[in-house]
Design a protein around this motif. Sequence first.
Motif, short mmCIF file in Angstrom:
data_model
loop_
_atom_site.label_atom_id
_atom_site.label_comp_id
_atom_site.label_asym_id
_atom_site.label_seq_id
_atom_site.Cartn_x
_atom_site.Cartn_y
_atom_site.Cartn_z
N ILE A 677 -20.28 -17.49 3.02
CA ILE A 677 -19.59 -18.60 3.64
C ILE A 677 -19.26 -18.23 5.08
O ILE A 677 -18.91 -17.08 5.37
CB ILE A 677 -18.31 -18.96 2.84
N HIS A 678 -19.43 -19.19 5.99
CA HIS A 678 -19.12 -18.95 7.40
C HIS A 678 -18.30 -20.12 7.92
O HIS A 678 -18.53 -21.28 7.58
CB HIS A 678 -20.40 -18.80 8.23
N MET A 679 -17.31 -19.81 8.77
CA MET A 679 -16.39 -20.84 9.25
C MET A 679 -15.90 -20.51 10.63
O MET A 679 -15.94 -19.36 11.10
CB MET A 679 -15.19 -20.94 8.30
N SER A 680 -15.39 -21.54 11.30
CA SER A 680 -14.65 -21.38 12.55
C SER A 680 -13.28 -22.01 12.34
O SER A 680 -13.14 -22.99 11.62
CB SER A 680 -15.37 -22.05 13.71
N MET A 681 -12.24 -21.40 12.96
CA MET A 681 -10.88 -21.86 12.74
C MET A 681 -10.27 -22.38 14.02
O MET A 681 -10.40 -21.76 15.07
CB MET A 681 -10.01 -20.70 12.21
N ALA A 682 -9.58 -23.51 13.92
CA ALA A 682 -8.85 -24.08 15.05
C ALA A 682 -7.99 -25.23 14.52
O ALA A 682 -8.38 -25.92 13.57
CB ALA A 682 -9.80 -24.58 16.13
N ASN A 683 -6.82 -25.41 15.14
CA ASN A 683 -5.94 -26.54 14.83
C ASN A 683 -5.58 -26.63 13.35
O ASN A 683 -5.53 -27.71 12.76
CB ASN A 683 -6.60 -27.85 15.29
N GLY A 684 -5.36 -25.48 12.73
CA GLY A 684 -4.93 -25.46 11.35
C GLY A 684 -5.99 -25.81 10.35
O GLY A 684 -5.67 -26.14 9.20
N GLN A 685 -7.26 -25.73 10.75
CA GLN A 685 -8.33 -26.11 9.85
C GLN A 685 -9.52 -25.17 10.00
O GLN A 685 -9.83 -24.71 11.09
CB GLN A 685 -8.78 -27.55 10.15
N ALA A 686 -10.17 -24.88 8.86
CA ALA A 686 -11.38 -24.08 8.86
C ALA A 686 -12.57 -25.02 8.70
O ALA A 686 -12.66 -25.75 7.72
CB ALA A 686 -11.36 -23.07 7.72
N ASN A 687 -13.47 -25.01 9.69
CA ASN A 687 -14.69 -25.81 9.63
C ASN A 687 -15.80 -24.93 9.07
O ASN A 687 -16.30 -24.03 9.75
CB ASN A 687 -15.06 -26.33 11.02
N VAL A 688 -16.16 -25.21 7.83
CA VAL A 688 -17.13 -24.38 7.11
C VAL A 688 -18.52 -24.95 7.35
O VAL A 688 -18.85 -26.04 6.87
CB VAL A 688 -16.82 -24.35 5.60
N ASP A 689 -19.34 -24.22 8.14
CA ASP A 689 -20.67 -24.72 8.44
C ASP A 689 -21.73 -24.24 7.45
O ASP A 689 -22.81 -24.80 7.38
CB ASP A 689 -21.09 -24.30 9.86
N THR A 690 -21.41 -23.19 6.68
CA THR A 690 -22.39 -22.66 5.73
C THR A 690 -21.70 -22.28 4.43
O THR A 690 -20.69 -21.57 4.44
CB THR A 690 -23.09 -21.42 6.29
N ILE A 691 -22.26 -22.79 3.31
CA ILE A 691 -21.87 -22.34 1.98
C ILE A 691 -23.15 -22.09 1.21
O ILE A 691 -24.02 -22.96 1.13
CB ILE A 691 -21.03 -23.39 1.23
#
Length: 829
Positions: A677-691
């Motif tokens: 799993i890969h994600m970027s974090m900002a503004n209290g949220q994790a945007n998961v681009d890969t699962i």
Amino acid sequence: MAQNGNARRILLGSVAALVVVAGAGGLAVRSMLDPDSLRTRVIAAIEKQTGRQARLGALEVHILPSPSLSVRDVGLSDMAGGAYADMLTADQLQASIGVMGLVHHELRLDGVRLTHPVLHLERTEAGEANWRLAPAGAQATARPDATTRQAASDWKVQVGSVRVSNADLDWDDRLSGSRGKVVLDHVNLAGVDGAQPQLDVAGHNDGGSFTLTGHTGAINLASTARSGWPVALKAAFVSGGQPVGQLAVDGTVADLDHMKGYNIKLDGNVASLKAVESLLPGRSLPDVRRLSFRANVVDGSAAGSAGSTPLLNSVHLDTGAVDAGAYLSGLTLQGLSIDAPGPKDTVSIRSQGQWQGQALKLSGTLGSLQQVDAAVMSHLADPLPLSLDLSGDPGSLRVAGTLGGGHAVVNIDAAASTLALPGGGVIDHLAASTHLVSEDNGAHFQLSDIMVKSTQVSLTGSLDLSMHGGTGGVPLASGALAASWLNVDALMGSATGTKADAKSVSAPPQPATSDDSLPFDRLRKMDADLRLSADQMEFEGDEYHNALTHVSLRGGRLVVDPLQAQGTGRSVSGQFVVDASGSVPTVSGTIGTLVLPAAWVESRAGLSSLVQGALQVVGTVHTQGSTRTELRNGMTGHMGVSMVNGTISGGALGEMLGDAARGTLGSGPIPLRCFGIHMSMANGQANVDTIGMQTSALTVTGHGTVGMVSQALDLRLVPQVMISGTGASVPLRVGGTLTAPRPKMDAGSDGRYAIGLLLGGASSNTVADPCPAALKAAREGQAGPPPAAAAPTAEGGRNADVNKLVEKARASPDVKKVGNLLKGLGILK
């Protein structure tokens, strides 16, 4: 005849004279025993002798058969500032009167009997006692006139003996911290005004009863100055109707009020200290059975100093069973013996018992009794030699050297065949030693020549602790430990990774704490500079070499740099900074590769146990805040998490894919080929681009978002389930939260469901292997171990709409399995 007449006249004259004298004497005695006059004299005398106000009710005098008096409503006032109006009260006082003393203005009372007296005893922290009386001028109840008051104050009251029944006694001794109350069933005092008063006392409280007999030196309640005031008393205690102990006290005391200048011999035995505790309200005693002791206690304080300093001149102590669990969990002793015949003799210690079910034996010596006294009173500022040997089932420990003083030196040696560690870890064939040096009265400690050898670890090194060497005077710990071999899994009790049994189930997660705050303030209470290294290390089932880290903590700023190790197929590297030096703590880290136990990560996040194995973490993270919520809301950066060759919970996976799918997947652990799993974090949220994930029966791919604080889910997943070459897939949209996901079928932009069916047939159709892409993204290009096997395949499978999928399902020899799969995914009802 004339001579006989003269003799008769002389005899008659003598008798007449005697009658006159007797009559005059009787009139004089009756005059002196006038009740009102006598009451005035007694009150004045008591007030002059005690310095307290006295209260006497109506006084009655009885001449026959012998002079005596009785008075009701007796009271003696408390000291100034005392807690009560009266220190002593009694319903009635009766006593015999010594007539001859009246001639000398002395009222001697013998056989004093007090009916239901109430006595309140107090002593302040400074040693001021309300039983200490101060002779002075009368403090006065009103008198008829000054002349009568002055004449009465010339009288003196003397008490010869006292008998008391049914007395209430309570005490509040703030100097010793003792308080309580008892009922005195009887008190017999003989020779009160003599050189050796005799005592006979019996009493009880709610916990039991006691007796006290013996004698003391002369009683003088008006003076604290004594020179060797003797005490010889014996006490016996009963609790629950059974004798529980006795104590003999023999010696001298110079100042009883302040407990100074004593030289006392104690000799006693107690069946159970806990039983005696019931007789001592407010006292908590250890659970000791069959205690016997002899000791000589003296006051070692300097003349004129405040308080006393108890010192032992000799001691002998033997016990039966001792429950020492309050001091060390799981420790019980079958017996304890301490001996020192004289102040210059060595103190010997012997004991045996059990710790957590394992037998132990202790033997050894301390310095002389004088050295022990000095070390205890100086809080180890004075040196104390010791040599202690502890042996038993767990192993052995020897401590020898000198503690305390400006320079203490101790050698420590330990050995154990098997030693259990907290958390389920274990050490086998342990041999350890070190050399401890303490300097500057305990302000500086050095552990040098540290050596630890066992099956699980082999290390050497040194540590240094300076109690005031850090920023702003906080403690500073520094040093280096180097291991040639380190098995972290065995020491932590973990057995995950490739060597784990696929059937094992990880421990349940620790419940998330309700306290959102984090202990950043602890980072400001200590500084550290530690270097740790390992030539070879086993962690989470993988082997590493050349492991190295440097931990630096200064002024609340913690830096871990570097953090590195070479493993099989990957290199661990990274650095972390936790800066709590300012008003708002910051946390940042750059992770080349970090390996963490999945169970540990999930338990700290408060999640149910989903996967088991070694998680590989990469990325860059920065955040700030004082609480968990603030840190999660402020998190920025990117992160990838991956695992290969672990296990995943079928039950937890079924929750994510739908309750009905749990019947297909089962609830136990499933071998996990890969997870990424890969994600970027900002503004209290994790945007998961890969699962990406694959097991022997299931492949999942997808993307979405996860709330960092709320854990709210918005995931789009495409699961593909395979059983015996037959499979099906359907897009899902998962809402809810991480702990309570809510999956449902996900329609495309045209409103149709992209449902797929894979059936046995042509060999050209295969399930796409998600592992390469998912691991590449999750590792951000870093190296890592490969999955153990190729992706499962399905012969002749192809995508179809719902009608075609149902038709093929009916024509398939695996129709029942496919039907179950479709129901599990919510396609068929």
